[in-house]
Each structure stands twice: as C-alpha cells, then as structure tokens.
Design an enzyme around this catalytic site. Structure first.
Site, mmCIF file in Angstrom:
data_model
loop_
_atom_site.group_PDB
_atom_site.id
_atom_site.type_symbol
_atom_site.label_atom_id
_atom_site.label_comp_id
_atom_site.label_asym_id
_atom_site.label_seq_id
_atom_site.Cartn_x
_atom_site.Cartn_y
_atom_site.Cartn_z
ATOM 1 N N VAL A 38 -0.050 15.331 -2.268
ATOM 2 C CA VAL A 38 0.269 14.187 -3.140
ATOM 3 C C VAL A 38 1.454 13.365 -2.624
ATOM 4 O O VAL A 38 1.730 12.299 -3.161
ATOM 5 C CB VAL A 38 0.556 14.606 -4.605
ATOM 6 C CG1 VAL A 38 -0.669 15.206 -5.252
ATOM 7 C CG2 VAL A 38 1.753 15.541 -4.706
ATOM 8 N N LYS A 39 2.154 13.820 -1.608
ATOM 9 C CA LYS A 39 3.361 13.126 -1.137
ATOM 10 C C LYS A 39 3.000 11.940 -0.222
ATOM 11 O O LYS A 39 1.825 11.647 -0.031
ATOM 12 C CB LYS A 39 4.286 14.127 -0.437
ATOM 13 C CG LYS A 39 4.598 15.385 -1.277
ATOM 14 C CD LYS A 39 5.537 15.122 -2.450
ATOM 15 C CE LYS A 39 5.561 16.223 -3.485
ATOM 16 N NZ LYS A 39 6.304 17.425 -3.159
ATOM 17 N N SER A 40 4.014 11.295 0.349
ATOM 18 C CA SER A 40 3.791 10.030 1.084
ATOM 19 C C SER A 40 2.754 10.161 2.194
ATOM 20 O O SER A 40 1.913 9.280 2.382
ATOM 21 C CB SER A 40 5.098 9.539 1.716
ATOM 22 O OG SER A 40 6.120 9.432 0.768
ATOM 23 N N HIS A 81 3.046 17.831 1.346
ATOM 24 C CA HIS A 81 2.013 18.283 0.401
ATOM 25 C C HIS A 81 1.072 17.091 0.129
ATOM 26 O O HIS A 81 1.507 15.938 0.186
ATOM 27 C CB HIS A 81 2.716 18.758 -0.883
ATOM 28 C CG HIS A 81 1.779 19.193 -1.964
ATOM 29 N ND1 HIS A 81 1.142 18.293 -2.802
ATOM 30 C CD2 HIS A 81 1.361 20.413 -2.336
ATOM 31 C CE1 HIS A 81 0.369 18.971 -3.637
ATOM 32 N NE2 HIS A 81 0.489 20.250 -3.376
#
Ligand SMILES: *Cc1c(COP(=O)(O)O)cnc(C)c1O
Length: 387
Positions: free
Chosen positions: A193-195, A191
């Site tokens: 916002v993830k790494s 997603h």
C-alpha cells in the site's frame, strides 16, 4: 446500483509488465539473493532521495530495528515516537530492550507537535531522562517540521530516525523526504500500500558513512568480509568474521528488481495521487468534514487521504460506506491504547490529540490507478451517507 459494484480498497499496489519482466529476468538469469539487484536498488534510492548511503532490507520494521541498533539504542535508553502510527514505529525500541515513550500530535498537521516535544524535553531534562532517539513519523506523507526537530536534537543531544514509511515521493523544503538533511537515518517501507512496493521490503538511508557501515553489518548477521572491520588479520580470501550480533534482514534480488522498476514510476504515481487528492479536496469541501491541509497538496507523498468527521459517528459512517463497497479504513489505533502497551503502563487519556484524531478519522481510497468512475462512487457515497 452502487451497492452491488466491486469493492474499492483504500490502497492498492500498481504493477505493470515492466515490473513483471524484471522479476522474471532475475528468476531466469540472475542470483536470487546477494546479487547485483539489491545494490542497484540502493543506488537508485540514493539518486532519488539525495541521501548518500542506502541499505535495502526486508521490511521497514527491520529497518527501524537496525536503525535503533546502529545508533546504539540499548537497555537503559529511551526512544520517543508518536502514538498515531503503526505499532512498528514503537516496537523497534522494545526490540533493543529500551523504553518507549510518546509525544502527542498537532491536530492541524497530524504530525508530532513541536510544542509538546519542547515541553516534554524540558521536563525530561530536569529528571535526567532525555531520549536517546526520536522517531518522527511523516504521517500520511506530510513531512514533519524537520528543521525544528533538528534544532531540538542538537540542543538536547538526541538522534533522529525519520519513519518515512508514508513519505517516499514527498518533499520537505527543497529536499526529497529521505534526504536525511535533518536526521541521522530515514527508514522507508515498500509494503504494497505504500508509495512503491517490493511486496515486503524497506530501506535505511543515511549521510553518515559510519552509520551506513553499522547498518549493513547489523542487517547481515554482524558478519563482515571487510578487513578494516575485522579483528586481527584475514586468514585468506574465504575468510569472514562475525564482529557483532546481527540479523538476516537482507532484501532479496527478486524484491530489489521489483523495487528498481517501481521506483522509475514513483513520480508518476505521486502525480496521479495528487490529481485524485485535488479532486477530493474540491468535491468534499462542503460536507461536514475536516479535510487534509490544502497547502500540503504539492509536498505530501499522499500515502493516505484522511478526513475527520465533525458531525457523524465514525463507526456508523464506516459501516454505511462499506455497505456501498467503499473500503474506507482507519489509521491508526493509537499505539499506547494497544493491550500490549497498556500492560507496559500507558493509559487512555495520556495523548488527547492523537486520541481525538483517532475517534473521527477515516481514510478514503487513494492509489495510482483509482479511476475517475471509482472516485465518483466514493464521493457519491460520502454525499449520501453524510447528507
Ligand atoms: C507500514 C509502516 C511501517 C512498517 O512497514 P513494513 O515495511 O510493513 O515493516 C512502519 N511505520 C509506519 C508509519 C508504517 O506505515
């Protein structure tokens, strides 16, 4: 005035021309789905994490569902996870008609409490209600104590799915999060916002060839072209069989192409996140706050930088920071307090550590590309609001 400046979100993706070119190349020249890019991304994830097998899927939520099914979770089974996570960590058990239950967190690490887990396992054993699967969550990017969890898994006979939606790029001991050295399956999220991001997307990692086959089957309709998985003889080169009830959880090649170029930047992203964290740790240490554990600086993937207020009201602080354009957020409303879970019988007060954390927690802006000026605005605003 700071108040009139642009809003700084708590998280944001970072896309460059290489990412854009990779997606355009797929659009112009390649299969949009079921081509070469998803397998290439899977290989790259294995190379990065050290896991033997990977299955790219269309979200971590799908990945958690597939992971539960691959481990045989069904009605009559119980799955345990922690309350301080996104609802997907628990919903996957309910998709399989299993029961869900929670283990409280450790207020220091903010991860699953090994003591609470031991306690709950002892009681569950005496009532013959041991879990089939435990889903520890590497909260904010800090690995759970996987060695202790693996020992308990062996002693009590349950399987382990790591929810590493926050963890890609982090380490545990000498391993990358995702190595599956201490678990059956690890699930990742891409997603925005993830790494790293594929817009929507996720992956399952495992070192177990049998689980990998099952996962790939379940993620692709339960349909196979592998004669070894078929009943009876293949009828010809066109032939396929449905041998299980699966889903269409595939990742498209457009998304996978983005994942490949994003993964090449992961270490740089994590380095940027750590530098921002080091700066927060230093700039905020005299404010009335509980900061993340300093010893996690070099091991966490730093998905989230979370502070706990010790002397201020959370809602008022949240509102005052938003008024200054600082997009602090709250992770998470404990799952067992959600109306849907209350209807299942969970009660407020059952997981006091997770509830206490929720009451005072705020997530500060942290993402690759957050500028020093933007970070200064966050620090300045916190100084003003908490003065
Ligand atoms: C983001 C997240 C998920 C769900 O990931 P999706 O890819 O959006 O389905 C699951 N668990 C945790 C802990 C998450 O943060």
């Amino acid at each position: 005035m700071a108040d009139s400046q642009a809003f700084i979100p708590y998280g944001r993706h970072h896309i460059d021309d290489k990412d854009i070119d990779a997606v355009i190349d797929v659009l112009k020249n390649q299969f949009l789905t079921q081509g070469a890019k998803a397998p290439e991304f899977e290989q790259a994830l294995c190379a990065y994490t050290g896991a033997k097998y990977a299955t790219a899927v269309n979200s971590a939520t799908s990945g958690l569902h597939v992971a539960c099914l691959a481990l045989g979770v069904g009605s009559g089974d119980t799955v345990w996870t922690v309350p301080n996570s996104f609802v997907a960590s628990a919903n996957c058990a309910l998709y399989c008609n299993a029961q869900i239950d929670f283990v409280d967190i450790d207020p220091v690490t903010r991860n699953i409490s090994i003591e609470a887990l031991q306690d709950k396992l002892k009681k569950a054993k005496s009532r013959n209600k041991l879990p089939k699967v435990l889903i520890p969550v590497h909260f904010s990017g800090v690995s759970c104590d996987m060695r202790a969890i693996a020992l308990l898994a062996k002693e009590y006979g349950f399987s382990v799915i790591e929810d590493a939606a926050h963890g890609l790029g982090g380490n545990y001991l000498d391993h990358k999060i995702g190595s599956c050295e201490f678990s059956d399956i690890t699930v990742l999220s891409f997603h925005p916002v993830k790494s790293i991001t594929t817009a929507e997307g996720g992956a399952l990692l495992t070192n177990d060839a049998g689980l990998d086959k099952k996962a790939k089957l379940i993620a692709k309709h339960g349909v196979t072209r592998d004669p070894e998985l078929m009943e009876g003889e293949s009828e010809g080169p066109w032939y396929y069989q449905q041998v299980a009830l699966g889903f269409n959880y595939r990742m498209s090649d457009l998304h996978a192409a983005l994942g490949i170029t994003q993964l090449q930047k992961l270490d740089d992203f994590v380095t940027q996140r750590r530098a921002i964290v080091a700066r927060y740790n230093q700039a905020l240490n005299s404010l009335p706050l509980k900061l993340p554990l300093p010893e996690t600086l070099s091991s966490s993937a730093w998905h989230l930088y979370m502070i706990e207020l010790t002397d201020h009201d959370r809602k008022a602080t949240y509102q005052a920071l938003h008024a200054k354009g600082i997009g602090v957020n709250v992770h998470y409303i404990p799952i067992h307090l959600q109306p849907y879970y209350q209807q299942l019988g969970f009660k407020a007060g059952e997981y006091p550590q997770a509830e206490a954390f929720y009451k005072n927690a705020l997530t500060l802006p942290l993402f690759p590309g957050l500028t020093a000026d933007e970070q200064d605005r966050v620090i300045q605003a916190l100084n003003e609001v908490l003065a």
